[in-house]
Design a protein around this motif. Structure first.
Motif, PDB file in Angstrom:
ATOM      1  N   THR A  62      36.410  43.830  31.839  1.00 38.05           N
ATOM      2  CA  THR A  62      35.280  44.499  32.468  1.00 38.05           C
ATOM      3  C   THR A  62      34.533  43.393  33.183  1.00 38.05           C
ATOM      4  OG1 THR A  62      35.178  46.116  30.691  1.00 38.05           O
ATOM      5  CG2 THR A  62      33.224  45.903  32.080  1.00 38.05           C
ATOM      6  N   THR A  64      31.889  41.518  35.452  1.00 37.93           N
ATOM      7  CA  THR A  64      30.494  41.666  35.845  1.00 37.93           C
ATOM      8  C   THR A  64      30.352  41.186  37.288  1.00 37.93           C
ATOM      9  OG1 THR A  64      29.925  39.465  35.019  1.00 37.93           O
ATOM     10  CG2 THR A  64      29.690  41.306  33.478  1.00 37.93           C
ATOM     11  N   GLN A  65      29.215  41.428  37.880  1.00 39.75           N
ATOM     12  CA  GLN A  65      29.003  41.036  39.276  1.00 39.75           C
ATOM     13  C   GLN A  65      29.250  39.539  39.434  1.00 39.75           C
ATOM     14  OE1 GLN A  65      25.223  42.154  40.854  1.00 39.75           O
ATOM     15  NE2 GLN A  65      25.719  41.442  42.909  1.00 39.75           N
ATOM     16  N   GLU A  67      32.159  38.061  39.066  1.00 40.77           N
ATOM     17  CA  GLU A  67      33.379  37.612  38.390  1.00 40.77           C
ATOM     18  C   GLU A  67      34.604  38.020  39.190  1.00 40.77           C
ATOM     19  OE1 GLU A  67      32.502  37.186  33.672  1.00 40.77           O
ATOM     20  OE2 GLU A  67      33.040  39.180  34.362  1.00 40.77           O
TER      21      GLU A  67
END
Length: 172
Positions: A62, A64-65, A67
């Motif tokens: 998942t 994140t912004q 990555e």
């Protein structure tokens, strides 16, 4: 003289060794030491091309912004002996800057570089049959940081018949 192990026996032994350790690099290093004491496993870069990720990223990562996912494709070698062809898809933002630099500029294997994370290895799939010619064993695993259990890498390792056949004649 003891008979040489079969391909199936070699694949089984290797699979068991890999499942018992977090780092495939450590397992390969132990094999390497049997034939070439003092020689370190090296990761020789191979082209990554435009291959797709091994699995849908959302299934394991998942992000994140900010990555991203980076691919590393290497031949893991004991001297001139190629033991595996390994693909590694990892989130560089989940590693230290020093680790990223080492992965980009050295022949250090991934497992050695990320060892300070004290990672765990979650086996996803192991195949010993119906593989392309020349592949003894194929493993896929998810690596997680120990401190927070955050996944940071998916590895796919193709262990080569040509490399491991050398061990069949090696003394124990």
């Amino acid at each position: 003289m003891a008979p040489s192990p079969s391909l199936a026996e070699t694949a089984l032994h290797l699979s068991q060794a890999l499942n018992a350790r977090a780092s495939a690099t450590e397992v390969l290093q132990e094999y390497c030491q049997r034939l070439y004491p003092g020689v370190k496993i090296a990761a020789v870069s191979l082209p990554t091309g435009q291959l797709p990720r091994p699995l849908p990223q959302g299934e394991f990562f998942t992000l994140t912004q900010g990555e991203t996912i980076r691919a590393r494709h290497v031949s893991l070698r004991c001297g001139d002996l190629a033991l595996s062809d390994a693909w590694n898809w990892y989130v560089p933002e989940r590693l230290t800057p020093e680790m990223n630099r080492a992965l980009e500029t050295t022949t250090s294997p991934f497992g050695h570089v990320v060892a300070p994370l004290h990672f765990t290895r979650q086996p996803l799939k192991s195949e010993m049959a119906n593989l392309p010619p020349g592949i003894l064993l194929r493993n896929r695993a998810l690596l997680r940081r120990a401190r927070d259990n955050l996944p940071f890498s998916i590895v796919e390792e193709n262990y080569l018949v040509s490399g491991f056949s050398t061990f069949w004649t090696a003394k124990p």
